[in-house]
Scaffold this motif. Structure first.
Motif, short mmCIF file in Angstrom:
data_model
loop_
_atom_site.label_atom_id
_atom_site.label_comp_id
_atom_site.label_asym_id
_atom_site.label_seq_id
_atom_site.Cartn_x
_atom_site.Cartn_y
_atom_site.Cartn_z
N TYR A 34 47.67 30.86 50.86
CA TYR A 34 46.22 30.70 50.89
C TYR A 34 45.57 31.90 51.55
CZ TYR A 34 47.06 25.82 49.65
OH TYR A 34 47.46 24.68 48.99
N GLU A 35 44.31 32.13 51.20
CA GLU A 35 43.56 33.21 51.82
C GLU A 35 43.25 32.85 53.27
OE1 GLU A 35 40.09 33.80 49.48
OE2 GLU A 35 41.17 34.54 47.71
N SER A 36 43.38 33.82 54.17
CA SER A 36 43.06 33.59 55.58
C SER A 36 41.56 33.34 55.73
CB SER A 36 43.48 34.79 56.42
OG SER A 36 44.88 34.99 56.34
N LYS A 37 41.21 32.53 56.75
CA LYS A 37 39.80 32.18 56.93
C LYS A 37 39.50 32.05 58.41
CE LYS A 37 36.36 28.96 55.06
NZ LYS A 37 36.18 27.79 54.14
N GLU A 38 38.35 32.62 58.84
CA GLU A 38 37.90 32.52 60.23
C GLU A 38 36.64 31.67 60.30
OE1 GLU A 38 37.40 36.25 62.15
OE2 GLU A 38 39.55 36.61 62.40
N ILE A 39 36.60 30.76 61.27
CA ILE A 39 35.44 29.88 61.46
C ILE A 39 35.01 29.95 62.92
CG2 ILE A 39 34.59 27.50 61.42
CD1 ILE A 39 35.00 28.55 58.65
N VAL A 40 33.73 30.20 63.16
CA VAL A 40 33.16 30.14 64.51
C VAL A 40 32.67 28.71 64.74
CG1 VAL A 40 31.41 31.01 66.09
CG2 VAL A 40 32.50 32.56 64.45
N LEU A 41 33.19 28.05 65.75
CA LEU A 41 32.92 26.63 65.97
C LEU A 41 31.50 26.41 66.46
CD1 LEU A 41 36.28 25.56 67.62
CD2 LEU A 41 35.57 25.27 65.24
N LYS A 42 30.86 25.40 65.87
CA LYS A 42 29.51 24.97 66.24
C LYS A 42 29.59 23.56 66.84
CE LYS A 42 27.92 28.79 64.51
NZ LYS A 42 27.49 29.87 65.40
N PRO A 43 28.53 23.11 67.48
CA PRO A 43 28.55 21.77 68.10
C PRO A 43 28.92 20.65 67.13
CG PRO A 43 26.69 23.01 68.94
CD PRO A 43 27.30 23.84 67.85
N PHE A 44 28.50 20.76 65.85
CA PHE A 44 28.76 19.67 64.91
C PHE A 44 30.25 19.54 64.58
CE2 PHE A 44 28.06 23.31 62.07
CZ PHE A 44 29.13 23.19 61.19
N HIS A 45 31.02 20.60 64.80
CA HIS A 45 32.45 20.51 64.55
C HIS A 45 33.15 19.53 65.49
CE1 HIS A 45 32.05 24.66 62.59
NE2 HIS A 45 32.60 23.90 61.66
N PHE A 46 32.51 19.25 66.64
CA PHE A 46 33.13 18.38 67.65
C PHE A 46 32.65 16.93 67.55
CE2 PHE A 46 33.32 22.68 69.18
CZ PHE A 46 34.55 22.79 69.80
N GLU A 47 31.70 16.67 66.66
CA GLU A 47 31.14 15.32 66.57
C GLU A 47 32.09 14.34 65.90
OE1 GLU A 47 27.48 15.83 64.54
OE2 GLU A 47 26.52 16.97 66.18
N ASP A 48 32.87 14.79 64.93
CA ASP A 48 33.81 13.93 64.21
C ASP A 48 34.95 14.83 63.72
OD1 ASP A 48 34.97 11.79 63.02
OD2 ASP A 48 33.28 11.24 61.76
N THR A 49 35.80 14.30 62.86
CA THR A 49 36.86 15.13 62.29
C THR A 49 36.25 16.26 61.46
OG1 THR A 49 38.40 13.27 62.20
CG2 THR A 49 38.91 15.17 60.81
N ALA A 50 36.52 17.49 61.84
CA ALA A 50 35.97 18.65 61.13
C ALA A 50 36.82 18.98 59.91
CB ALA A 50 35.89 19.86 62.06
#
Length: 244
Positions: free
Chosen positions: A76-92
């Motif tokens: 798979y292609e590598s992917k970078e994600i910068v975490l935001k507050p909504f990522h912590f609200e439920d299963t991201a």
């Protein structure tokens, strides 16, 4: 008075240590366009922690808002994600794209390239001899026929030369055996036992049985070259899917 001090202390903590910089766990799930992905490496670039997704694509990793997660997997292609507050609200949910495989089909043998072509060889030989006869006609005549010419003598010489040329043999085709594969995966930094077991999902107790299976597929010895290592890997990936 004591309660007032506690309230003030909590207030100071919230002021100087806002919630977004406090590490916590993030629950995530990794998908492609059709299903969950097992064995994806999830690396928190900010705090240098890594975990792997399970068979359901789920993972849990310590992180905080504004941390960067790097997702890596062999196919798979590598992917970078910068975490935001909504990522912590439920299963991201995180989606990866399949890497585009630009490799051509693996040629298991070079038999077509190495096969001796009688017709092509005959045509070349005939042309060469005809040119030599034209330039040196005296060399193709028996001594007793120098004066009057002798077609049978010329044909006889031509036949002997042609027969001699036909003795050339095609190059022998050599295939990769189990020992060749063992040597590679024991010394290569990338194509190794860990890759076979974790990425290709070959169980450890079946590793040598899988190598015997690959030997039976008759891979050409040219794939042992360092420059063809990615093509060899592509072949092993295909074989691993049919092994079980």
């Amino acid at each position: 008075m004591y309660k007032i001090k506690i309230i003030i202390l909590k207030y100071l903590i919230l002021v100087f240590f806002p919630i977004e910089i406090i590490s916590q766990n993030i629950n995530g799930k990794v998908y492609d366009d059709s299903s969950a992905i097992n064995g994806v490496k999830v690396y928190n670039v900010s705090n240098h922690i890594s975990v792997y997704s399970d068979i359901e694509g789920d993972f849990i990793i310590e992180a905080k808002v504004n941390d960067t997660l790097l997702f890596e997997s062999l196919f798979y292609e590598s992917k970078e994600i910068v975490l935001k507050p909504f990522h912590f609200e439920d299963t991201a949910i995180f989606e990866l794209n399949l890497a585009v495989n630009q490799l051509n089909e693996v040629i298991l043998t070079n038999e077509k390239e190495n096969r001796f072509s009688v017709n092509k060889h005959n045509n070349q030989t005939t042309y060469q001899i005809s040119q030599d006869i034209k330039n040196n006609p005296h060399l193709y005549k028996p001594k007793e026929s120098y004066s009057g010419g002798n077609l049978l003598g010329v044909l006889g010489v031509f036949y002997k030369l042609l027969k001699k040329k036909h003795k050339a043999k095609p190059k022998k085709i050599v295939f990769i055996d189990r020992k060749d594969l063992e040597k590679i995966i024991s010394n290569d930094d990338f194509l190794n036992y860990e890759l076979l077991n974790e990425q290709l999902k070959i169980r450890k107790e079946h590793t040598y049985l899988f190598l015997d299976y690959c030997e039976g597929k008759k891979l050409h010895e040219s794939l042992l070259e360092k420059s063809n290592r990615i093509i060899l890997l592509d072949s092993l990936v295909k074989f691993s899917k049919d092994f079980y």
